[in-house]
Design a protein around this motif. Structure first.
Motif, PDB file in Angstrom:
ATOM      1  N   ASP A 155       0.833  -1.218   0.000  1.00 42.73           N
ATOM      2  CA  ASP A 155       0.000   0.000   0.000  1.00 42.73           C
ATOM      3  C   ASP A 155       0.859   1.256   0.000  1.00 42.73           C
ATOM      4  O   ASP A 155       0.571   2.223  -0.703  1.00 42.73           O
ATOM      5  N   ALA A 161       1.211   3.860  -3.171  1.00 43.03           N
ATOM      6  CA  ALA A 161       0.941   5.290  -2.963  1.00 43.03           C
ATOM      7  C   ALA A 161       2.072   6.140  -3.534  1.00 43.03           C
ATOM      8  O   ALA A 161       1.849   7.242  -4.035  1.00 43.03           O
ATOM      9  N   LEU A 188      -5.988   7.294  -4.220  1.00 49.05           N
ATOM     10  CA  LEU A 188      -5.571   6.664  -2.961  1.00 49.05           C
ATOM     11  C   LEU A 188      -6.784   6.311  -2.104  1.00 49.05           C
ATOM     12  O   LEU A 188      -7.823   6.951  -2.197  1.00 49.05           O
ATOM     13  N   GLN A 193      -4.251   5.503   2.764  1.00 44.20           N
ATOM     14  CA  GLN A 193      -2.954   5.760   2.111  1.00 44.20           C
ATOM     15  C   GLN A 193      -2.504   7.211   2.252  1.00 44.20           C
ATOM     16  O   GLN A 193      -1.370   7.536   1.902  1.00 44.20           O
TER      17      GLN A 193
END
Lengths: 596, 596
Positions: free
Chosen positions: A554, A558, B591, B595
């Motif tokens: 994650d 990002a 996102l 995030q």
């Protein structure tokens, strides 16, 4: 009020992937520096920053430093005990070299630590920063006796330091400095008025060591007639104990828009017989000595832009995740972060913060290579690159901080305008960063003049070649991982910067005013592109780690989205900036004074 | 401190050349309105603004309005006598219609006058603005009895008015309003807490008339269940004299970043038996009544962006012309205005100020045509255009004001950060304008939603067609006068706006979140292009007058240079903004909440 949490994951990622941490740790003499140690240092600093420094920031802003009749200044509430703990736990001394009592860590590591102090309180962090700059100037230019007398206590924070440049009639123009120094035995008698002296007077330390620019009686005019003097608040006896009060005083402190916890002093030297001062370096060479402090300070003010932006981002993010208001359009988000425009503002803040960090850490890493790489043929170009990028780090990061802290208020809506919410504090504090240590205009003039045109563009050309190589490689190799779009975007930015650079180099000799009219847009363009390059490198590293099956998917995904956001929302400004550089000067210089 | 001088020449030029003053003066019923009369009104207003309002601004900022135990609020120092003079000389009543006791002047004229109040003191000007909005709402929606009781005194300024919308849990989301109104005989008992009530309590007027949104017991949920009530601070007896204190109180005022002279009240209604209130308009139709106030207020807040920017520009210009510092590069300029970057900042400020004025005055002129043109087929499209441009005037002018007031500080260098210099005041005051009366995000959502996509883009298309025609004509006809370059630049802007518009219209149905993610960049793009069009029209008029041998050649030539500067420095951002609108949404929405 939000609470600060140091973005350790982001920091370490940037230190490794663009700061070159591993290579720096592999330098000779760095055998003790492991990744684990760096992580441990950062974690401890994060605890001190969040637990001690962050809580004093808002109260310190509200009350501010206070000046009293009798020329004393009381530090803002809470600053005293935190400063004492800051010194006792060694954080104050940490950035100094080992032989001076510091930890001797790479600049890259102390930069990441300093980011935390700046995030939690710009006002508080300035005291250490000024002292550290004075330590550097003394260490480089003073006699052994002075070093022995002053440095250990300054490094430890028992005594603090200041930089006395500005006079009422001489803001950024040091040629106009009028303060005088007259020889008297082994010392000088200094007199004059200095303004805007950060932490010029306070009650946190036993003594304050002022470095003061002044003219000797036989000084030539202009900047070549300025010398540097050390004037302690209390004279120091031969045994190191404090003696009489020197003839200098803080006659007032300024009422400012922000950094209220940092006393900005008007200093009066020599109202009586003259302040006793000791010459630092050679007569008339004060400017060179001062530049040692100023280059350090400029990189650090750039870092302030990053630090205050990170904090403003965390503050706005916390509010946007908590505040429920209206029907959201983004699935899964109930709070206002689910409104597309709030999300846009937060993404903009996040992308710019990460871009600033990449640029600041990259430059810190280059500074470490320039200082201690074993190969001189590596050190020299790194040094040139640091010199090229110093005004960019200072100018670009602080300009980005204006937007980020402004957005931080905007995300809060009406609450953002209320002081108790805390968002406006970061906007007010950030506002000084594009001004002090040389305005953005001064940084930009340094960039286009000394750092670009007067050396024929060699250093920037070398950087541009590196960017172009990276971008071209990413276009070719990125197809497999789906990151070739980043290479394409970067190439467009490189072309814009290259075009603007050619224009300035071709124009400088015949039309210097036109070149300087485009200096700030050029600085912004340079920052956009170089920081964009570094974000793309972070994204490339993230893609590689994802492909290798890294656990923090994650986080890594990002990084890719953030780099793409920067390309679409920030790098897309480059063509416009290039146009301003190349075609904007005519109208900028097109009116007479009377037509304004 | 600089002193304010109303830019009468610029104002009249914009009123005539883009506001359509001559055509408005030729409307039936306007026989008394000559150009000379308008000029005389502006000159008198300029004297009052400079002589009375400007001097109270900085002291009012320093001390601010003060709240006292017992729920009273003292206005900032100097406000009392100036407010009294403002009412007595008729400036307060001036914008109202003749039948209400005002001058019945065109909106275009009262807009130019209001610009001066806003330049001299945003905080002071808000009191009249809120009262005027309340007058409009009452005049349009209240019973004859209420109108007769309240309007004459409100128009005269003897009583002032407020708008009570926001509640702690309901910022911009009026569906969440919880305040209650229970019927009792011929009136209602209102209870609830309202926040952010501008001039909600003060000691300048005998009475304060609060317009309050609340729910009747049988109200449906959401915005369709809100009604509007008039709650006077003091109840009014049948003979018009003041009676008992109503059950409402100001429980505190906010500590804000700016507009310190404007008390922002927390209002508590019905801590006892309930505040007596009178229904305005029909039950559950409060939102429609409130929109009468809000549209008025939105255009006025856009005008605040212009007013504060003009003042910040004058302040920075005065400093730049006076302050001598360093060697200048611009021949003939000894002060810092001779530094190319300072000149660039001032030109940027000047160009944006003139662009804001052109947009605000143009829209005011369209409002006059929509209100009283004799031909209904002219009135209707003018009304549509005003509705389209209302969020643009509000959003774009206030966003430009952020940059202009920021530059105003920057021009001052270190002095800009010192509150006594006065530059920071304009930055602090301007900061609220992108927030209140609907944030820029809310304006932009209104623009892309209600004003563009939901009506299929007809109104904007008509405007774009007009811009394209003008640009094409200028390219063809401008060759002789050397202004075809302006036509070319405008055409590029029109193409960017047209492309972004097509994209939004094509995307809205399937991806509303993506459209709203690009809403603010689209609003900025629209403002850039429409204001650019109007600046080009001003330049075209200037070129024609120059060709005809007009006497004020320096002024007219500056109009051409300023328009060109805007094209090179502002309109050059359009391609970047178009790219953000068309390609930026994916990462904005890319996102998860976690995030961030």
């Amino acid at each position: 009020m939000s609470t600060y949490a140091a973005p350790l994951h982001d920091m370490l990622f940037a230190m490794k992937e663009v700061g070159g941490l591993d290579a720096i740790a592999a330098q000779p003499g760095r055998e003790d520096l492991s990744a684990d140690l760096v992580e441990a240092i950062l974690e401890e600093a994060a605890k001190f920053a969040a637990g001690q420094v962050d809580p004093i920031n808002a109260p310190g802003d509200k009350v501010g430093a206070r000046w009293h009749v009798g020329h004393t200044v009381t530090a803002a509430p809470g600053y005293g005990p935190v400063y004492q703990a800051f010194c006792e736990t060694g954080w104050h001394a940490m950035p100094a070299r080992t032989e001076l009592g510091g930890q001797g860590l790479p600049t890259l590591v102390s930069t990441a630590v300093a980011e935390m102090w700046k995030s939690c309180s710009l006002a508080f962090s300035l005291c250490q920063m000024l002292t550290q700059g004075a330590v550097e100037a003394i260490a480089h230019h003073a006699s052994e006796e002075i070093k022995a007398t002053y440095l250990p206590k300054m490094v430890a924070g028992t005594w603090t330091g200041t930089m006395n440049l500005t006079e009422p009639q001489a803001g950024s123009d040091l040629a106009a400095v009028r303060s005088k120094a007259v020889p008297e035995g082994d010392h000088y008698r200094v007199s004059g008025t200095k303004i805007f002296i950060t932490w010029g007077e306070h009650d946190l330390a036993e003594n304050i060591i002022h470095l003061v620019l002044a003219r000797l009686p036989d000084a030539p005019e202009g900047v070549k007639g300025i010398s540097l003097f050390l004037c302690p608040k209390f004279l120091v006896n031969a045994d190191g104990s404090l003696g009489a009060r020197n003839d200098l005083a803080c006659t007032s402190i300024e009422h400012k828009l922000g950094i209220h916890g940092s006393p900005t002093a008007v200093m009066s030297f020599g109202d009586g017989p003259g302040a006793i001062g000791y010459l630092i370096g050679q007569p008339h060479q004060g400017l060179a000595c001062m530049f040692t402090m100023m280059n350090h300070a400029r990189l650090n003010v750039g870092l302030e832009g990053l630090g205050v932006s990170e904090r403003a981002y965390q503050h706005a993010r916390a509010y946007a995740l908590e505040r429920v208001q209206g029907r959201t359009l983004v699935a899964g988000s109930r709070s206002i972060i689910g409104h597309p425009d709030v999300r846009r503002m937060l993404m903009d803040m996040k992308a710019r913060v990460e871009a600033m960090r990449a640029l600041a850490y990259y430059t810190a890493g280059q500074l470490d290579r320039a200082a201690s790489h074993e190969d001189a043929s590596v050190r020299a170009p790194c040094q040139s690159r640091v010199e090229l990028l110093t005004p960019v780090v200072k100018g670009w990061c602080t300009e980005q901080a204006q937007r980020v802290t402004w957005l931080g208020v905007q995300v809060h809506g009406g609450m953002g305008f209320i002081e108790e919410t805390g968002a406006a504090l970061y906007l007010r504090d950030a506002r000084i960063t594009t001004i002090y240590e040389g305005t953005t205009g001064i940084q930009a003039n340094d960039l286009v003049g000394r750092k670009l045109c007067r050396e024929g563009g060699h250093t920037l050309d070398a950087l541009l070649a590196e960017l172009r190589t990276d971008a071209t490689r990413m276009v070719a190799e990125g197809r497999a991982s789906g990151t070739d779009d980043l290479g394409h975007s970067l190439l467009q930015g490189v072309q814009a910067l290259d075009g603007a650079t050619r224009h300035l180099l071709a124009t400088y000799a015949a039309q210097p005013a036109a070149v300087h009219a485009g200096a700030v847009p050029f600085l912004l363009l340079t920052g956009h592109v170089v920081a964009g390059w570094l974000l793309v490198r972070l994204a490339e590293a993230a893609a590689a780690q994802l492909a290798a099956g890294a656990a923090d998917a994650d986080f890594l995904r990002a990084k890719l989205t953030t780099a793409r956001h920067y390309m679409a929302h920030v790098l897309s400004e480059c063509a416009g900036l290039q146009a301003v550089v190349q075609t904007g000067a005519e109208t900028t210089l097109g009116l007479t004074d009377a037509q304004f």
